[in-house]
Write a protein that holds these residues in place. Structure first.
Motif, PDB file in Angstrom:
ATOM      1  N   ARG A 618       9.768  88.668  22.979  1.00  0.00           N
ATOM      2  CA  ARG A 618       8.794  89.015  24.004  1.00  0.00           C
ATOM      3  C   ARG A 618       7.423  89.374  23.432  1.00  0.00           C
ATOM      4  NH1 ARG A 618       9.274  90.033  29.263  1.00  0.00           N
ATOM      5  NH2 ARG A 618      11.553  89.941  29.105  1.00  0.00           N
ATOM      6  N   PRO A 619       7.347  90.227  22.375  1.00  0.00           N
ATOM      7  CA  PRO A 619       6.014  90.598  21.877  1.00  0.00           C
ATOM      8  C   PRO A 619       5.183  89.389  21.438  1.00  0.00           C
ATOM      9  CG  PRO A 619       7.658  92.095  21.010  1.00  0.00           C
ATOM     10  CD  PRO A 619       8.399  90.998  21.694  1.00  0.00           C
ATOM     11  N   GLY A 620       5.842  88.425  20.823  1.00  0.00           N
ATOM     12  CA  GLY A 620       5.102  87.263  20.351  1.00  0.00           C
ATOM     13  C   GLY A 620       5.079  86.104  21.322  1.00  0.00           C
ATOM     14  N   ASN A 621       5.799  86.228  22.470  1.00  0.00           N
ATOM     15  CA  ASN A 621       5.898  85.145  23.444  1.00  0.00           C
ATOM     16  C   ASN A 621       6.303  83.836  22.753  1.00  0.00           C
ATOM     17  OD1 ASN A 621       5.845  83.926  25.979  1.00  0.00           O
ATOM     18  ND2 ASN A 621       3.679  83.349  25.774  1.00  0.00           N
ATOM     19  N   CYS A 622       7.335  83.946  21.922  1.00  0.00           N
ATOM     20  CA  CYS A 622       7.801  82.799  21.158  1.00  0.00           C
ATOM     21  C   CYS A 622       9.315  82.920  20.984  1.00  0.00           C
ATOM     22  CB  CYS A 622       7.101  82.724  19.804  1.00  0.00           C
ATOM     23  SG  CYS A 622       7.316  84.225  18.815  1.00  0.00           S
ATOM     24  N   TYR A 623       9.911  82.010  20.230  1.00  0.00           N
ATOM     25  CA  TYR A 623      11.365  81.963  20.119  1.00  0.00           C
ATOM     26  C   TYR A 623      11.794  81.895  18.654  1.00  0.00           C
ATOM     27  CZ  TYR A 623      11.516  80.996  25.111  1.00  0.00           C
ATOM     28  OH  TYR A 623      11.391  81.079  26.465  1.00  0.00           O
ATOM     29  N   ASN A 624      12.890  82.583  18.371  1.00  0.00           N
ATOM     30  CA  ASN A 624      13.606  82.435  17.117  1.00  0.00           C
ATOM     31  C   ASN A 624      14.922  81.723  17.406  1.00  0.00           C
ATOM     32  OD1 ASN A 624      11.757  83.895  15.339  1.00  0.00           O
ATOM     33  ND2 ASN A 624      12.365  85.716  16.508  1.00  0.00           N
ATOM     34  N   VAL A 625      15.662  81.383  16.365  1.00  0.00           N
ATOM     35  CA  VAL A 625      16.945  80.699  16.552  1.00  0.00           C
ATOM     36  C   VAL A 625      18.019  81.414  15.732  1.00  0.00           C
ATOM     37  CG1 VAL A 625      15.928  78.443  17.012  1.00  0.00           C
ATOM     38  CG2 VAL A 625      16.473  79.082  14.670  1.00  0.00           C
ATOM     39  N   ARG A 626      19.270  81.210  16.158  1.00  0.00           N
ATOM     40  CA  ARG A 626      20.402  81.794  15.449  1.00  0.00           C
ATOM     41  C   ARG A 626      21.642  80.945  15.698  1.00  0.00           C
ATOM     42  NH1 ARG A 626      24.147  84.416  18.657  1.00  0.00           N
ATOM     43  NH2 ARG A 626      23.523  85.016  20.772  1.00  0.00           N
ATOM     44  N   ASP A 627      22.668  81.157  14.866  1.00  0.00           N
ATOM     45  CA  ASP A 627      23.962  80.542  15.128  1.00  0.00           C
ATOM     46  C   ASP A 627      24.598  81.212  16.337  1.00  0.00           C
ATOM     47  OD1 ASP A 627      23.607  78.958  12.924  1.00  0.00           O
ATOM     48  OD2 ASP A 627      24.870  80.144  11.592  1.00  0.00           O
ATOM     49  N   ALA A 628      25.406  80.467  17.070  1.00  0.00           N
ATOM     50  CA  ALA A 628      25.969  81.028  18.306  1.00  0.00           C
ATOM     51  C   ALA A 628      27.420  80.601  18.484  1.00  0.00           C
ATOM     52  CB  ALA A 628      25.110  80.617  19.501  1.00  0.00           C
ATOM     53  N   GLN A 629      27.699  79.748  19.438  1.00  0.00           N
ATOM     54  CA  GLN A 629      29.068  79.454  19.845  1.00  0.00           C
ATOM     55  C   GLN A 629      29.847  78.693  18.772  1.00  0.00           C
ATOM     56  OE1 GLN A 629      29.361  77.585  23.683  1.00  0.00           O
ATOM     57  NE2 GLN A 629      31.498  76.990  23.420  1.00  0.00           N
ATOM     58  N   VAL A 630      31.051  79.143  18.537  1.00  0.00           N
ATOM     59  CA  VAL A 630      32.013  78.421  17.712  1.00  0.00           C
ATOM     60  C   VAL A 630      33.281  78.243  18.533  1.00  0.00           C
ATOM     61  CG1 VAL A 630      33.428  78.426  15.629  1.00  0.00           C
ATOM     62  CG2 VAL A 630      31.084  79.282  15.537  1.00  0.00           C
ATOM     63  N   THR A 631      33.659  77.012  18.761  1.00  0.00           N
ATOM     64  CA  THR A 631      34.872  76.701  19.507  1.00  0.00           C
ATOM     65  C   THR A 631      35.905  76.123  18.550  1.00  0.00           C
ATOM     66  OG1 THR A 631      33.568  76.190  21.476  1.00  0.00           O
ATOM     67  CG2 THR A 631      35.834  75.425  21.450  1.00  0.00           C
ATOM     68  N   ARG A 632      37.106  76.654  18.616  1.00  0.00           N
ATOM     69  CA  ARG A 632      38.216  76.123  17.825  1.00  0.00           C
ATOM     70  C   ARG A 632      39.338  75.764  18.779  1.00  0.00           C
ATOM     71  NH1 ARG A 632      36.444  80.613  14.629  1.00  0.00           N
ATOM     72  NH2 ARG A 632      35.592  79.908  12.620  1.00  0.00           N
ATOM     73  N   GLY A 633      40.053  74.710  18.455  1.00  0.00           N
ATOM     74  CA  GLY A 633      41.110  74.318  19.375  1.00  0.00           C
ATOM     75  C   GLY A 633      42.097  73.346  18.782  1.00  0.00           C
ATOM     76  N   VAL A 634      43.170  73.146  19.535  1.00  0.00           N
ATOM     77  CA  VAL A 634      44.205  72.162  19.234  1.00  0.00           C
ATOM     78  C   VAL A 634      44.401  71.325  20.488  1.00  0.00           C
ATOM     79  CG1 VAL A 634      46.626  71.805  18.635  1.00  0.00           C
ATOM     80  CG2 VAL A 634      45.342  73.671  17.567  1.00  0.00           C
ATOM     81  N   GLU A 635      44.485  70.012  20.318  1.00  0.00           N
ATOM     82  CA  GLU A 635      44.612  69.101  21.455  1.00  0.00           C
ATOM     83  C   GLU A 635      45.783  68.152  21.249  1.00  0.00           C
ATOM     84  OE1 GLU A 635      39.776  68.871  22.290  1.00  0.00           O
ATOM     85  OE2 GLU A 635      40.825  67.203  21.309  1.00  0.00           O
TER      86      GLU A 635
END
Length: 773
Positions: A618-635
């Motif tokens: 918000r202070p800089g009115n800009c965006y940073n990035v980060r790692d987020a969702q990790v999905t693991r599964g068996v099909e």
């Protein structure tokens, strides 16, 4: 890359497996006696030569052992032995069929396997090389039109419930959406070419639905984080088809469909197909006007020894009513389904699609084939429904004491989207030493423009519990008359790609590389201001690799790595734009081709990790990035013939999703366990000839339905039972199906407490079909 350069530098005669066989090129074979189809596939894998098999001709036949250093022709002759089938070399491989069908399958257009069976053996989409599914290093599930017919399906959306790894979400202001492996950004294709209207294709014109697990940037570039869905349209054929279908079900749901195909010229090289359908229901379970669906699909096809060209048009127009839904309290309790119609009968979703397309396969030499596909798609959508804002609570009231009132927003959206997409490449067959290659080298493009207008109006507060005595809603088009926004957007994507499927004995290696140039620009008017998004351009390279080891003709093991991305136009706090949201898929699995190649089974374990999720500063009115969702599964996916008369389709999914950057994040609409089974059985014995039964069960565990950790809502775990009885006699076939036999109160995946879709209670469908020779 060295192998690719070597391929391109080789003379045509050296690149051609069939020509090499003709000049006594030899291969080392050590194949035990097995079913003929399995042995033919093994010969194809060892030699790198495409062997197209007429499944009806070879099913149930056994092959002799093939051992020693042999030419391809000798290996085929040894395998075939005394079986009444023949093999004939074509420009790009071999055809194997019985003698009286060989000339037909060799030249003219034929009905695809997917129209007559629960199982399909090949996919042109996954590797662009027309590979057997056993050679593809990744999870691919194919829902055939035969499955759609026996399940009496009415939409692509419902059919996708047959696939592991699929998740579904629905909101009050949009048609249902689906995701793959926990990610909603899914590549949509028609005949292998990007097309955002693919999911609206009428099911009666669908030959098969291919679901490709894991990011599909190699096929469509931007926009695929979890996987892709490719809708393949039924093709013209020389053999005559003359069929009419009448279907009638609950809520006065009436469908009339016709399918006409056949040869146009005496030599049967020019064929045609026209499919048309009209559907209309009286109402739906919520009391709104019923669904409508009209479609028309004419096509022409020229097919000879070197050319296969299909050109066609399609038209579709649909009305989808507002679905039945209910509400959840803050404490997670799901309330009874409202007795009041939450809108006016005409409210819902209107769509119209028009498409022109062609597909060309042109043999340029015995080692090079040109493939060119192009779609021009025009789609119009109007959304006119009232959006609920959730239950109202009196000031200071306890969590379980809502007032029973619900505010509804008046909103209407019109969107027009035009797109032109194409996929054009050379398929090159060759070899470098003992390694054979199927190399696809080409160009892909997509240009899309969209215009969207939104109108809003005053909010209406309605007493839902207990229901108001009169319908308090006015005409939505009149109420939502204030322009709230007008948006225009244009995107262009141009790509070059390389895919090389290499075979060496029992090993297959698939290497992918795609370079994407993506640009976008747009503007949005929010009266009285205009916001312009200047043109931005992104260059992105996406690699991929997969390995398959054939443990035996019936079993193969695989592993792969793939990437996907979605571009962003948000400003970065370190300058420029933030990098694209990306996913990385790591996967291992096993594939089984059982019971004389009548049943296929695929198992997979995967991890799909997201990076570059945007975080607002918000202070800089800009965006940073980060790692987020990790999905693991068996099909697990299985489909085909289990035993004589018994066909089955089974899927099971185990999924977990977490946010590595914020463990408190709740991912909604992704149950940990999901399964479905559909099976049909043709009763055996002369006394029961033509009579059969169908049985299906689908079940999910509970899933989170809200992102608020304090007030958590869950879609409950539940199961549904379906059944059918069918009878075939000569040209007539009849099916009577019942869904949700137990008449249970079931909920579709919940993602918000203000909108909890309710599935249909017990309902019926009768289908009568007549084939005219």
């Amino acid at each position: 890359m060295v192998a690719v350069l070597a391929l391109c530098a080789m003379p045509a005669s050296a690149q051609t497996p069939v020509a090499a066989a003709a000049t006594a090129k030899t291969y080392r074979f050590d194949l035990p006696a097995a079913s003929l189809v399995e042995t033919l596939r093994a010969i194809s894998r060892v030699s790198g030569v495409t062997i197209s098999i007429d499944s009806e001709s070879v099913t149930g036949k056994r092959a002799q052992a093939v051992s020693g250093t042999l030419t391809l022709a000798d290996a085929l002759a040894t395998a075939i032995g005394d079986n009444d089938v023949e093999a004939r070399a074509t420009a790009t491989g071999y055809w194997v069929a019985v003698a009286n069908k060989l000339d037909i399958v060799f030249v003219v257009a034929r009905r695809d396997q997917a129209e007559t069976s629960f199982k399909a053996d090949r996919s042109d989409t996954a590797t662009r090389s027309g590979s057997d599914l056993m050679e593809i290093p990744g999870g691919v599930t194919i829902i055939t039109s035969k499955v759609l017919e026996t399940q009496q399906m009415t939409s692509i959306q419902n059919a996708l419930a047959n696939v592991s790894g699929m998740s579904f979400k629905q909101s009050p202001q949009g048609a249902p959406t689906f995701g793959i492996r926990g990610f909603g950004e899914t590549a949509l294709m028609v005949n292998g070419v990007a097309d955002n209207s693919a999911a609206m294709t009428n099911v009666f014109g669908v030959e098969r639905i291919e679901v490709l697990k894991g990011p599909q940037a190699i096929l469509t570039g931007a926009g695929s984080l979890g996987g892709g869905v490719n809708v393949v349209i039924k093709k013209p054929q020389a053999a005559p088809i003359r069929s009419v279908m009448l279907q009638y079900g609950s809520h006065g749901d009436l469908t009339l469909a016709g399918d006409v195909a056949g040869a146009v010229t005496e030599d049967r090289r020019l064929s045609m197909r026209v499919i048309a359908a009209h559907s209309q229901a009286r109402d739906n379970t919520a009391g709104f006007d019923g669904r409508k669906d009209d479609s028309f699909l004419p096509q022409l096809r020229w097919k000879d020894e070197t050319t296969d060209l299909i050109a066609g048009l399609s038209y579709g127009k649909q009305h989808a009513p507002v679905p039945r839904y209910t509400f959840g309290r803050r404490d997670g309790v799901i309330l009874p389904v409202p007795q009041l119609m939450l809108g006016r009968p005409e409210d819902g979703f209107e769509t119209r699609q028009r498409r022109a397309f062609y597909q060309l396969e042109q043999v340029l030499s015995t080692s090079v084939t040109l493939i060119s596909r192009l779609n021009r798609s025009l789609q119009e959508t109007e959304v006119h429904v009232r959006s609920p804002a959730g239950l109202s609570y009196a000031t200071g009231a306890a969590n379980d004491a809502p007032t029973g009132e619900v505010p509804f927003f008046a909103g209407r959206t019109d969107q027009k989207q035009n797109s032109t997409s194409g996929d054009h490449y050379l398929r090159i067959l060759g070899s470098t030493g003992p390694v054979t290659h199927k190399l696809s080298l080409g160009f892909n493009h997509n240009e899309t423009s969209s215009h969207q207008s939104q109108w809003s109006g005053p909010m209406t507060t309605v007493k839902v519990y207990p229901p108001a005595s009169t319908t308090p809603f006015g005409d939505l088009r009149a109420d939502a008359s204030t322009v709230s926004s007008i948006g225009d957007q244009k995107t262009k994507q141009y790509d070059t790609f390389l895919q090389d499927l290499m075979n060496w004995g029992d090993w297959s290696l698939l290497v992918n590389l795609r370079g994407t140039r993506y640009s976008s620009e747009g503007s949005t008017i929010i009266p009285p201001k205009t916001y312009v998004t200047p043109k931005t351009t992104l260059h992105k390279s996406t690699p991929g690799v997969g390995v398959v080891y054939a443990l035996s003709p019936e079993v193969s093991l695989y592993t792969n790595y793939a990437e996907g991305f979605v571009p962003s136009t948000l400003p970065s706090c370190v300058g420029g734009l933030i990098p694209p949201k990306s996913t990385r898929n790591r996967e291992v699995g096993a594939k089984f081709d059982l019971f004389d190649s009548k049943l296929s089974v695929t198992t997979a374990a995967y991890e799909l990790a997201q990076s570059n999720m945007s975080v607002y500063n918000r202070p800089g009115n800009c965006y940073n990035v980060r790692d987020a969702q990790v999905t693991r599964g068996v099909e697990l996916d299985a489909q085909g013939q289990v035993m004589r008369g018994l066909n089955a389709l089974l899927n099971y999914t185990f999924t977990t999703a977490k946010d590595v950057g914020n463990p408190a994040t709740n991912y909604t609409g992704v149950p940990k366990h999901k399964m479905s089974l559909w099976a049909t059985y043709d009763l055996q014995g002369d006394a029961w000839r033509g009579l059969g039964l169908g049985l299906g069960v689908s079940a999910t565990s509970r899933s989170k339905g809200s992102t608020n950790a304090r007030y958590m809502l869950y879609t409950p775990g539940q199961a549904q039972l379906d059944a059918s009885v069918f009878y075939k006699s000569g040209p007539w076939s009849t099916t009577f199906g019942v869904k949700n036999i137990g008449d249970r109160l079931l909920y579709a995946t919940t993602v918000d407490s203000s909108f909890i879709p309710v599935m249909e209670r017990r309902n019926y469908m009768l289908t009568v079909k007549r084939d005219f020779k």
